[in-house]
Design a protein around this motif. Structure first.
Motif, PDB file in Angstrom:
ATOM      1  N   LYS A  25       0.837  -1.201   0.000  1.00  0.00           N
ATOM      2  CA  LYS A  25       0.000   0.000   0.000  1.00  0.00           C
ATOM      3  C   LYS A  25       0.876   1.258   0.000  1.00  0.00           C
ATOM      4  O   LYS A  25       0.605   2.200  -0.748  1.00  0.00           O
ATOM      5  CB  LYS A  25      -0.922  -0.005   1.215  1.00  0.00           C
ATOM      6  CG  LYS A  25      -1.880   1.155   1.250  1.00  0.00           C
ATOM      7  CD  LYS A  25      -2.807   1.086   2.437  1.00  0.00           C
ATOM      8  CE  LYS A  25      -3.731   2.296   2.435  1.00  0.00           C
ATOM      9  NZ  LYS A  25      -4.587   2.335   3.602  1.00  0.00           N
ATOM     10  N   GLU A  26       1.921   1.269   0.836  1.00  0.00           N
ATOM     11  CA  GLU A  26       2.826   2.424   0.877  1.00  0.00           C
ATOM     12  C   GLU A  26       3.519   2.619  -0.471  1.00  0.00           C
ATOM     13  O   GLU A  26       3.659   3.744  -0.959  1.00  0.00           O
ATOM     14  CB  GLU A  26       3.887   2.243   1.969  1.00  0.00           C
ATOM     15  CG  GLU A  26       3.345   2.315   3.381  1.00  0.00           C
ATOM     16  CD  GLU A  26       4.376   1.926   4.425  1.00  0.00           C
ATOM     17  OE1 GLU A  26       4.213   2.366   5.579  1.00  0.00           O
ATOM     18  OE2 GLU A  26       5.328   1.179   4.122  1.00  0.00           O
ATOM     19  N   ILE A  27       3.961   1.518  -1.071  1.00  0.00           N
ATOM     20  CA  ILE A  27       4.628   1.594  -2.370  1.00  0.00           C
ATOM     21  C   ILE A  27       3.662   2.117  -3.430  1.00  0.00           C
ATOM     22  O   ILE A  27       4.023   2.960  -4.245  1.00  0.00           O
ATOM     23  CB  ILE A  27       5.195   0.218  -2.773  1.00  0.00           C
ATOM     24  CG1 ILE A  27       6.288  -0.216  -1.785  1.00  0.00           C
ATOM     25  CG2 ILE A  27       5.749   0.250  -4.187  1.00  0.00           C
ATOM     26  CD1 ILE A  27       6.712  -1.670  -1.933  1.00  0.00           C
ATOM     27  N   ALA A  28       2.431   1.611  -3.395  1.00  0.00           N
ATOM     28  CA  ALA A  28       1.425   2.046  -4.371  1.00  0.00           C
ATOM     29  C   ALA A  28       1.176   3.548  -4.261  1.00  0.00           C
ATOM     30  O   ALA A  28       1.108   4.248  -5.275  1.00  0.00           O
ATOM     31  CB  ALA A  28       0.125   1.264  -4.157  1.00  0.00           C
ATOM     32  N   GLU A  29       1.056   4.050  -3.046  1.00  0.00           N
ATOM     33  CA  GLU A  29       0.839   5.482  -2.851  1.00  0.00           C
ATOM     34  C   GLU A  29       2.042   6.284  -3.336  1.00  0.00           C
ATOM     35  O   GLU A  29       1.892   7.302  -4.003  1.00  0.00           O
ATOM     36  CB  GLU A  29       0.578   5.783  -1.371  1.00  0.00           C
ATOM     37  CG  GLU A  29      -0.766   5.284  -0.889  1.00  0.00           C
ATOM     38  CD  GLU A  29      -0.939   5.410   0.623  1.00  0.00           C
ATOM     39  OE1 GLU A  29      -0.028   5.926   1.302  1.00  0.00           O
ATOM     40  OE2 GLU A  29      -1.987   4.988   1.121  1.00  0.00           O
ATOM     41  N   GLN A  30       3.218   5.811  -3.016  1.00  0.00           N
ATOM     42  CA  GLN A  30       4.447   6.524  -3.378  1.00  0.00           C
ATOM     43  C   GLN A  30       4.657   6.579  -4.885  1.00  0.00           C
ATOM     44  O   GLN A  30       5.066   7.588  -5.429  1.00  0.00           O
ATOM     45  CB  GLN A  30       5.631   5.831  -2.712  1.00  0.00           C
ATOM     46  CG  GLN A  30       6.942   6.506  -2.941  1.00  0.00           C
ATOM     47  CD  GLN A  30       8.046   5.808  -2.180  1.00  0.00           C
ATOM     48  OE1 GLN A  30       7.807   5.168  -1.187  1.00  0.00           O
ATOM     49  NE2 GLN A  30       9.249   5.946  -2.669  1.00  0.00           N
ATOM     50  N   LEU A  31       4.369   5.469  -5.566  1.00  0.00           N
ATOM     51  CA  LEU A  31       4.607   5.393  -7.004  1.00  0.00           C
ATOM     52  C   LEU A  31       3.360   5.734  -7.822  1.00  0.00           C
ATOM     53  O   LEU A  31       3.378   5.634  -9.045  1.00  0.00           O
ATOM     54  CB  LEU A  31       5.116   3.998  -7.387  1.00  0.00           C
ATOM     55  CG  LEU A  31       6.442   3.575  -6.744  1.00  0.00           C
ATOM     56  CD1 LEU A  31       6.797   2.165  -7.153  1.00  0.00           C
ATOM     57  CD2 LEU A  31       7.547   4.541  -7.110  1.00  0.00           C
ATOM     58  N   ASP A  32       2.280   6.083  -7.129  1.00  0.00           N
ATOM     59  CA  ASP A  32       1.018   6.433  -7.785  1.00  0.00           C
ATOM     60  C   ASP A  32       0.525   5.271  -8.646  1.00  0.00           C
ATOM     61  O   ASP A  32       0.243   5.440  -9.836  1.00  0.00           O
ATOM     62  CB  ASP A  32       1.173   7.715  -8.606  1.00  0.00           C
ATOM     63  CG  ASP A  32      -0.174   8.322  -8.971  1.00  0.00           C
ATOM     64  OD1 ASP A  32      -1.144   8.100  -8.226  1.00  0.00           O
ATOM     65  OD2 ASP A  32      -0.252   8.993 -10.010  1.00  0.00           O
ATOM     66  N   LEU A  33       0.462   4.087  -8.025  1.00  0.00           N
ATOM     67  CA  LEU A  33      -0.020   2.871  -8.680  1.00  0.00           C
ATOM     68  C   LEU A  33      -1.126   2.258  -7.843  1.00  0.00           C
ATOM     69  O   LEU A  33      -1.332   2.636  -6.694  1.00  0.00           O
ATOM     70  CB  LEU A  33       1.115   1.834  -8.791  1.00  0.00           C
ATOM     71  CG  LEU A  33       2.353   2.195  -9.590  1.00  0.00           C
ATOM     72  CD1 LEU A  33       3.436   1.172  -9.333  1.00  0.00           C
ATOM     73  CD2 LEU A  33       2.011   2.241 -11.060  1.00  0.00           C
ATOM     74  N   SER A  34      -1.783   1.267  -8.406  1.00  0.00           N
ATOM     75  CA  SER A  34      -2.737   0.499  -7.609  1.00  0.00           C
ATOM     76  C   SER A  34      -1.953  -0.565  -6.838  1.00  0.00           C
ATOM     77  O   SER A  34      -0.845  -0.949  -7.220  1.00  0.00           O
ATOM     78  CB  SER A  34      -3.784  -0.161  -8.507  1.00  0.00           C
ATOM     79  OG  SER A  34      -3.171  -1.179  -9.285  1.00  0.00           O
ATOM     80  N   VAL A  35      -2.558  -1.061  -5.767  1.00  0.00           N
ATOM     81  CA  VAL A  35      -1.919  -2.121  -4.980  1.00  0.00           C
ATOM     82  C   VAL A  35      -1.766  -3.369  -5.850  1.00  0.00           C
ATOM     83  O   VAL A  35      -0.750  -4.070  -5.765  1.00  0.00           O
ATOM     84  CB  VAL A  35      -2.738  -2.423  -3.706  1.00  0.00           C
ATOM     85  CG1 VAL A  35      -2.157  -3.605  -2.948  1.00  0.00           C
ATOM     86  CG2 VAL A  35      -2.782  -1.192  -2.797  1.00  0.00           C
ATOM     87  N   LYS A  36      -2.719  -3.625  -6.711  1.00  0.00           N
ATOM     88  CA  LYS A  36      -2.639  -4.786  -7.611  1.00  0.00           C
ATOM     89  C   LYS A  36      -1.431  -4.686  -8.545  1.00  0.00           C
ATOM     90  O   LYS A  36      -0.766  -5.677  -8.822  1.00  0.00           O
ATOM     91  CB  LYS A  36      -3.923  -4.926  -8.445  1.00  0.00           C
ATOM     92  CG  LYS A  36      -5.081  -5.492  -7.677  1.00  0.00           C
ATOM     93  CD  LYS A  36      -4.840  -6.958  -7.409  1.00  0.00           C
ATOM     94  CE  LYS A  36      -6.034  -7.573  -6.745  1.00  0.00           C
ATOM     95  NZ  LYS A  36      -5.748  -8.904  -6.244  1.00  0.00           N
ATOM     96  N   ALA A  37      -1.161  -3.487  -9.046  1.00  0.00           N
ATOM     97  CA  ALA A  37      -0.002  -3.290  -9.925  1.00  0.00           C
ATOM     98  C   ALA A  37       1.296  -3.564  -9.165  1.00  0.00           C
ATOM     99  O   ALA A  37       2.218  -4.192  -9.696  1.00  0.00           O
ATOM    100  CB  ALA A  37       0.006  -1.880 -10.491  1.00  0.00           C
TER     101      ALA A  37
END
Length: 175
Positions: free
Chosen positions: A144-156
């Motif tokens: 979730k943190e990575i998704a927010e940081q990279l502006d991606l979905s958690v699935k990605a």
């Protein structure tokens, strides 16, 4: 001509324009890095280095590109910092393991070869997979943190991590 137009027409190399960019983005960038690293001093250093790079490239950049350039540069500097910390950690591990006589020379040689191949495999991952892998495994960030940081979905993020792990498993099988 209004004030906004005057500010955007100024060259980024002009001290007043650069100061305006610095005042606008330094705290935001530093706070982003503090969230990422959970280390105030390291975040300050990387933010300052990103502004140094911005100043070095001020002649080829427009003022509107400053924010994007700063955050991209800070992320790249962060990844370089992770690589450096990994090299330092590996050196410490190698130094400690070589100084102790607990393991056989054959084991130490195989262990060293394994580390080299694994590092090579990580470095050969596609950039997007490598970034997610390093953030998760070396910075202990959640998907979730990575998704927010990279502006991606958690699935990605999950898919990139899955592909990275599959690639690394293939390397481990061959060792």
């Amino acid at each position: 001509m209004n004030i906004e137009n005057k500010n955007t027409e100024k060259c980024l190399c002009e001290e007043s324009a650069f100061k305006l960019v610095f005042d606008s983005y330094f705290k935001v960038l530093r706070n982003f890095l503090i969230f990422r690293y959970k280390n105030f001093e390291l975040a300050e250093d990387i933010a300052q280095n990103a502004f140094v790079k911005l100043w070095e490239n001020c002649k080829i950049l427009k003022k509107e590109q400053a924010k994007s350039f700063l955050f991209t540069t800070a992320i790249r500097l962060s990844l370089n910092q992770i690589k450096h910390q990994k090299i330092v950690a590996n050196y410490e591990i190698n130094f400690v393991s070589k100084s102790s006589d607990k393991e056989s020379p054959q084991f130490l040689l195989e262990e060293n070869e394994f580390k080299i191949r694994l590092e090579k495999a990580i470095n050969n991952l596609p950039q997007k997979q490598r970034e997610v892998f390093l953030l998760n495994r070396f910075e202990n960030q959640t998907y979730k943190e990575i998704a927010e940081q990279l502006d991606l979905s958690v699935k990605a993020v999950e898919k990139r991590m899955k592909l990275a792990l599959e690639s690394l498993r293939d390397v481990v099988k061959n060792i």
